[in-house]
Design a protein around this motif. Structure first.
Motif, PDB file in Angstrom:
ATOM      1  N   ARG A  13      51.601  49.383  48.683  1.00 27.70           N
ATOM      2  CA  ARG A  13      51.712  47.916  48.614  1.00 27.70           C
ATOM      3  C   ARG A  13      50.487  47.224  49.193  1.00 27.70           C
ATOM      4  O   ARG A  13      49.890  46.334  48.568  1.00 27.70           O
ATOM      5  N   ALA A  35      47.304  47.890  47.140  1.00 27.01           N
ATOM      6  CA  ALA A  35      47.311  47.186  45.862  1.00 27.01           C
ATOM      7  C   ALA A  35      46.856  45.738  46.042  1.00 27.01           C
ATOM      8  O   ALA A  35      46.080  45.207  45.237  1.00 27.01           O
ATOM      9  N   ALA A  36      47.287  45.080  47.140  1.00 30.94           N
ATOM     10  CA  ALA A  36      46.928  43.688  47.380  1.00 30.94           C
ATOM     11  C   ALA A  36      45.441  43.514  47.686  1.00 30.94           C
ATOM     12  O   ALA A  36      44.893  42.416  47.514  1.00 30.94           O
ATOM     13  N   GLU A  37      44.775  44.591  48.102  1.00 31.43           N
ATOM     14  CA  GLU A  37      43.362  44.484  48.458  1.00 31.43           C
ATOM     15  C   GLU A  37      42.475  44.178  47.267  1.00 31.43           C
ATOM     16  O   GLU A  37      41.323  43.751  47.429  1.00 31.43           O
ATOM     17  N   THR A  38      42.987  44.393  46.058  1.00 27.93           N
ATOM     18  CA  THR A  38      42.172  44.124  44.873  1.00 27.93           C
ATOM     19  C   THR A  38      42.434  42.732  44.303  1.00 27.93           C
ATOM     20  O   THR A  38      41.882  42.371  43.264  1.00 27.93           O
ATOM     21  N   ASP A  39      43.299  41.930  44.949  1.00 31.37           N
ATOM     22  CA  ASP A  39      43.522  40.551  44.494  1.00 31.37           C
ATOM     23  C   ASP A  39      42.260  39.718  44.737  1.00 31.37           C
ATOM     24  O   ASP A  39      41.517  39.945  45.709  1.00 31.37           O
ATOM     25  N   ALA A  40      42.028  38.753  43.883  1.00 30.92           N
ATOM     26  CA  ALA A  40      40.885  37.859  44.055  1.00 30.92           C
ATOM     27  C   ALA A  40      41.062  37.020  45.309  1.00 30.92           C
ATOM     28  O   ALA A  40      42.195  36.681  45.680  1.00 30.92           O
ATOM     29  N   ASP A  41      39.955  36.678  45.957  1.00 23.67           N
ATOM     30  CA  ASP A  41      40.014  35.804  47.117  1.00 23.67           C
ATOM     31  C   ASP A  41      40.520  34.424  46.705  1.00 23.67           C
ATOM     32  O   ASP A  41      40.223  33.945  45.600  1.00 23.67           O
ATOM     33  N   ALA A  42      41.252  33.791  47.603  1.00 26.66           N
ATOM     34  CA  ALA A  42      41.819  32.478  47.289  1.00 26.66           C
ATOM     35  C   ALA A  42      40.692  31.467  47.027  1.00 26.66           C
ATOM     36  O   ALA A  42      39.664  31.486  47.689  1.00 26.66           O
TER      37      ALA A  42
END
Length: 277
Positions: free
Chosen positions: A267, A270-277
């Motif tokens: 979990r 996986a979140a580490e590859t989200d785009a920066d806000a």
């Protein structure tokens, strides 16, 4: 008891034959497809007025629509479309010929997709109906030596689950049937093995080679399986999946728990590859 009209692919043997026999015996109408003349002459003789037969090899994708259209034209409303025709091809992935790969996927996956697509305009026009897809616990769990069979069944699972949401606004419901091993003719007429490569001797993929030579005990009773499938047509809402057989339940739940155990620890990563806000 509500009487219905059913369309079933592959009524000459296995679950298709058992479904047709039970439905006709109870007074329903059945439109069934066969590949060979004479394979259901006994049912035709006994139930001629309620048994419509179409000749179809589901690998002839263009003809699938012609046969489905003809069945609806002949019988009017069809309440339940059962997509059953298929077979098993087992062995290591490297052992299959290109022709075997194409034929297996065309039969088990593309034939199922095309049958559903052919039925949908009719089901929409009549504002309802049900599609029952015969899958397998092999659509939820994977084992070596069955990669190509899994490819077709896993494809069917994804297609039908998405289709259920697409057609719900039209009053059309979808059920995916997940039987385990059953005492049908599958291991005889409907099971094929690849030509073995010596490199796979004594490997996990070679375990399937005994299917043709050894009577592998299976728990499923095809009469009971067919009866459960028929009963499911009266369930509201339709079950998206119908698990039949203790081996199917065990195999499916074990595989799904294992898959979750593989995914849940990831979990944070996986979140580490989200785009920066």
């Amino acid at each position: 008891m509500t009487t219905r009209t059913w369309f079933i692919t592959g009524v000459s043997s296995g679950f298709g034959r058992e479904l047709a026999e039970q439905l006709l015996a109870r007074g329903d109408r059945v439109a069934g497809t066969v590949r060979q003349d004479g394979s259901v002459d006994d049912l035709r003789a006994e139930y001629a007025e309620r048994f419509w037969i179409g000749h179809l090899d589901v690998t002839d994708l263009a003809r699938v629509r012609d046969v489905v259209d003809a069945a609806f034209d002949a019988l009017g409303r069809i309440d339940v479309v059962v997509i059953n025709a298929g077979y098993g091809l087992f062995g290591a992935a490297e052992e299959f010929t290109d022709e075997q790969v194409v034929h297996q996927i065309t039969t088990n996956l593309l034939g199922s997709i095309q049958t559903a697509r052919a039925a949908l305009p009719h089901l929409r026009a009549q504002r309802g109906g049900r599609i029952i897809q015969l899958s397998s616990v092999a659509g939820l769990a994977a084992h070596p030596g069955a990669s190509l069979y899994h490819a077709g069944k896993w494809g069917v699972e994804g297609f039908m689950e998405a289709l259920a949401a697409e057609v719900a606004p039209f009053g059309i419901e979808v059920t995916i049937v997940e039987p385990g091993g059953a005492r049908t003719s599958f291991a005889g007429s409907s099971l094929q093995l690849s030509e073995p490569l010596a490199a796979y001797d004594n490997t996990p993929a070679a375990a399937v080679r005994v299917f043709k030579d050894i009577a592998v005990p299976v728990p499923g009773d095809p009469v009971k399986v067919a009866a459960k499938i028929i009963d499911s047509a009266s369930q509201e809402p339709a079950p998206i999946r119908l698990v039949l057989g203790s081996d199917s339940y065990q195999g499916a739940t074990t595989a799904l728990r294992k898959r979750l155990a593989q995914i849940e620890p990831q979990r944070a990563g996986a979140a580490e590859t989200d785009a920066d806000a």
